[in-house]
Design an enzyme around this catalytic site. Structure first.
Site, PDB file in Angstrom:
ATOM      1  N   ASP A   1      40.532  33.592  36.440  1.00 24.87           N
ATOM      2  CA  ASP A   1      39.272  33.281  35.763  1.00 24.87           C
ATOM      3  C   ASP A   1      38.909  34.329  34.720  1.00 24.87           C
ATOM      4  O   ASP A   1      38.338  34.006  33.671  1.00 24.87           O
ATOM      5  CB  ASP A   1      38.139  33.171  36.789  1.00 24.87           C
ATOM      6  CG  ASP A   1      38.227  31.902  37.621  1.00 24.87           C
ATOM      7  OD1 ASP A   1      38.947  30.972  37.209  1.00 24.87           O
ATOM      8  OD2 ASP A   1      37.591  31.840  38.693  1.00 24.87           O
TER       9      ASP A   1
ATOM     10  N   SER B   1      43.253  32.386  51.515  1.00 22.18           N
ATOM     11  CA  SER B   1      41.981  33.064  51.747  1.00 22.18           C
ATOM     12  C   SER B   1      41.747  34.213  50.775  1.00 22.18           C
ATOM     13  O   SER B   1      41.525  33.990  49.596  1.00 22.18           O
ATOM     14  CB  SER B   1      41.926  33.522  53.209  1.00 22.18           C
ATOM     15  OG  SER B   1      40.616  33.847  53.593  1.00 22.18           O
TER      16      SER B   1
ATOM     17  N   LYS C   1      42.635  27.626  51.485  1.00 21.54           N
ATOM     18  CA  LYS C   1      41.599  28.004  52.462  1.00 21.54           C
ATOM     19  C   LYS C   1      40.435  28.664  51.720  1.00 21.54           C
ATOM     20  O   LYS C   1      40.533  29.795  51.269  1.00 21.54           O
ATOM     21  CB  LYS C   1      42.155  28.965  53.514  1.00 21.54           C
ATOM     22  CG  LYS C   1      41.102  29.414  54.526  1.00 21.54           C
ATOM     23  CD  LYS C   1      41.689  30.417  55.510  1.00 21.54           C
ATOM     24  CE  LYS C   1      40.619  30.935  56.464  1.00 21.54           C
ATOM     25  NZ  LYS C   1      39.567  31.729  55.790  1.00 21.54           N
TER      26      LYS C   1
END
Length: 764
Positions: A523, A512, A537
């Site tokens: 990224d 999460s 998740k």
């Protein structure tokens, strides 16, 4: 780490903890949550370590057991209708489902799994009888008339009583010879229901024989074994007998909530309070960790800085036998109470007084208790907060040694209420990490590893703000709501708290909010991601207070943790099901088919959306082959890493078997091999100058957690935190390698870190 400690048995390791799958028995839930509880805080479902059956002591000491109702109370009827309204409405639920016969069948399946996921209590005959309710649970929820759920539970309770009586009866029989070739098949999740009582008898016979064999291998005599197991099985039944109507109601409504998606849950008012306190990392009480043992609640640990620690009279091992409110409220005898009921009596508003009758640890149970008065206060749960340390990583071939700072973050916690009040001291993972980064910067470390292993997530806003400590302004995560609208959540604060080399350490237990952070760092090319692929998740939940519609002054209906959105990385990819894949991978500890989002049968599928523009600080692809080569070369010489890899392989092999031998000679030989291996490793550690393993002599004692000495078991828990951690050290070494390589090769540095400012911080 996820590898087993020597104290366990393969059959124990085969039992799945709550965090592993939705398919969890009610009894297993009790095992996970009842043995330990904070004052004003009980362990929640993020727990990844299975605790043993709680002891409750002699049945004669139970003061009272609530008679279970046959159906819901008026408040529960209302709560059921409110939950139905939420979960079937697209304005609230991300993926609403109509409450019809198809969903009723799903709820029925999940309710049976919640009660008896191991198929140890119900027979096929029971299931055939229950099938009459299979398509009626939808109507029961809509009307709030939950008699079917209570009827099924009544049979469950009866079956537990029967199994307990049978197990206790076996202890008097001559069945404990272990010279044959039979096995104990402990994993029955995918097995058919036992045909009849005789089939269950055979299953339980093998289970009891395994329990006996473990204690025998640990050196216990027959009479001691018989006494220990008789108490254990008695307490198993008592743990079910102590259940209240609200426990049954919550279990059933959770079967409905979990049928919508794996992360939608219903909380009773008490459970909701505990959940909120776990997120805030604080409580109002006396500051002690409690454990149930022999019908009495015992002090396991005194929390630093709390009222009990400041007072100094309470100590681990002391037994709480009475509780009174204020200066003159009546004293209540709490022997035989459920631990959460005792906790509810002890916790309370800051500044109020509580009186405790205590039998000291060194005194007999029948000794005269002494009375202690404490003033409740707010206590911060420091053990669950972010912590830091510095590792020194030696160089090779004349390379300089490097000092790598490590920050361990167990959760993305936040005191939501404190933040709303604009309190100056509210708990916040980001604020704590920022302070630790400032300290590490002052210590002039060469890089920082953020350890997110087994960090199950928490606050979305904390994940965004924590990312902002390592990037300048920019998007962090995309959030898509049920209607399809996508919003971008960004870090809006200028400036970076730590501009230097960064690595993020993850494993399958990182979920999460951890995945949001790790994905954003990856990224942005802001740091290296090391470890295992994460949980997967990719959904967002919100707490909905069911009391807000009737505007109740006190909590009556509970709360729903409701999936309201799906998050996506700034690259457009979802972490849902697939997780975050590390740049440098370590051996997999647990297979994706056994643990993670992909194990849920109703999890959302992976997908992607458009990327959003964001800064790309670096591209580590050209550097990764060099780091991999150094990593491979180093771990070939790293004894601790090799031992860990061997243990992982052994763990996975044993787990795949799903059975243990009941041949004493085989088990004894296996035990002796394990003991020899531990001694050899300890000797090698000493010869090589490595840190010794403080639990190297800790072997399987065959006992449940509540059967051990409370003080010694708590000390063992602390020692476990000091065990060698080859994965953390190797992560720090990989980061140190990256810094050295970029320092030595300016052309490579310019290729990996094209931004001059960032390159200056990574490679000086």
């Amino acid at each position: 780490m996820l590898t087993p400690t020597p104290r366990s048995d393969p059959a124990d390791r085969g039992r799945k903890p709550i965090a592993m799958k939705a398919k969890t028995t009610l009894l297993a839930a009790l095992l996970l949550t009842t043995p330990l509880a904070w004052l004003a805080h009980a362990d929640d479902a993020k727990t990844s370590q299975l605790l043993e059956v709680p002891d409750s002591g002699k049945p004669s000491l139970i003061k009272s057991v609530e008679a279970l109702p046959r159906t819901a109370t008026a408040d529960q009827t209302t709560a059921a209708k409110l939950v139905y309204g939420l979960l079937s409405d697209s304005r609230y639920a991300y993926r609403p489902r109509a409450l019809d016969d198809a969903l009723s069948a799903d709820i029925y399946k999940r309710y049976l799994e919640a009660l008896d996921g191991g198929k140890q209590f119900f027979t096929a005959q029971d299931i055939a009888r229950f099938d009459a309710y299979k398509l009626k649970l939808d109507d029961a929820i809509k009307s709030g008339e939950l008699a079917p759920a209570y009827a099924i539970f009544a049979t469950y309770k009866q079956r537990v009583d029967e199994r307990v009586a049978y197990a206790r009866g076996l202890l008097k029989q001559d069945i404990f010879r272990f010279d044959g070739g039979d096995r104990y098949e402990y994993d029955r999740e995918d097995a058919p229901w036992a045909a009849d009582q005789a089939a269950l008898d055979e299953l339980w016979k093998q289970s009891v024989r395994n329990d006996w064999l473990r204690l025998k291998l640990a050196g216990k005599k027959p009479e001691e074994i018989r006494k220990t197991l008789d108490k254990r099985y008695t307490n198993m039944g008592k743990s079910i007998a102590e259940l209240k109507g609200e426990d049954v109601f919550q279990t059933f409504l959770n079967s409905y909530a979990n049928s919508i998606d794996p992360h939608t849950d219903y909380f009773t008012p008490r459970t909701a309070e505990n959940f909120n306190q776990s997120m805030s990392l604080s409580l109002e009480g006396i500051g002690a960790q409690l454990q149930k043992q022999d019908d009495v609640v015992v002090i396991r640990e005194i929390l630093v800085g709390g009222p009990a620690a400041r007072d100094g009279r309470l100590k681990p091992g002391d037994r709480i036998v009475g509780v009174g409110q204020g200066e003159s409220g009546p004293m209540e005898d709490v022997i035989g109470w459920r631990i959460d009921d005792v906790v509810a009596k002890i916790r309370g508003t800051k500044g109020t007084k509580v009186r405790l009758d205590i039998v000291p640890a060194e005194a007999g149970q029948d000794s005269e208790p002494k009375r202690i008065v404490l003033v409740r206060d707010k206590v911060r749960l420091e053990e669950q907060a972010a912590k830091s340390k510095v590792l020194t990583i030696p160089g090779r071939d004349g390379e300089p040694e490097m000092r790598i700072g490590v920050i361990e973050l167990p959760g993305f916690y936040q005191d939501f209420e404190g933040r709303r009040r604009n309190a100056s001291d509210y708990a916040s993972a980001t604020r704590d990490v920022a302070k630790l980064l400032a300290q590490l910067k002052a210590d002039k470390v060469d890089g920082v590893v953020l350890d997110l292993r087994n960090n199950g997530g928490g606050s979305l806003s904390e994940a965004i703000e924590l990312t902002g400590l390592f990037i300048d302004k920019g998007p962090v995560v995309q959030v898509r709501e049920s209607g399809g609208r996508v919003s971008v959540e960004s870090d809006t604060d200028t400036g970076i708290a730590w501009e230097g080399p960064l690595a993020v350490l993850i494993n399958r237990g990182s979920a999460s909010a951890s995945e949001i952070f790790a994905g954003a760092i990856q990224d942005y090319g802001r740091g290296l991601v090391i470890g295992e692929t994460t949980f997967g998740k990719g959904t967002v939940q919100n707490l909905v207070d069911l009391d807000r519609w009737p505007a109740n002054e006190e909590a009556r209906f509970g709360q729903v943790k409701l999936t309201i959105a799906q998050f996506f990385r700034v690259s457009g990819s979802s972490t849902q099901n697939k997780g975050v894949v590390p740049d440098i991978a370590f051996p997999v500890t647990v297979d994706a088919s056994e643990y993670g989002e992909s194990t849920y049968d109703n999890a959302l599928p992976w997908t992607r959306i458009s990327a959003v523009p964001h800064t790309r600080y670096g591209n580590f692809a050209p550097l990764l082959p060099k780091l991999e080569a150094r990593h491979t070369e180093r771990i070939a010489q790293d004894k601790e890493f090799q031992w860990w890899s061997e243990d992982v392989a052994q763990f996975r092999e044993e787990r795949a078997k799903k059975w243990v031998s009941l041949n004493e000679a085989e088990r004894r030989a296996q035990r002796e091999r394990e003991e020899t291996k531990r001694k050899q490793r300890q000797a090698e550690r000493k010869a090589l100058g490595l840190d010794l393993d403080p639990l190297a002599e800790d072997i399987d004692d065959g006992l449940a957690a509540s059967e051990r000495d409370v003080v010694k078991d708590a000390e063992r828990e602390k020692l476990a935190e000091k065990r060698p951690d080859p994965l953390l050290r190797e992560s720090a070494a990989i980061l140190a390698d990256a810094v050295r390589l970029l320092n030595a090769d300016r052309q490579l540095s310019a290729q990996v870190l094209p931004t001059a400012t960032v390159r200056g911080h990574w490679a000086d």
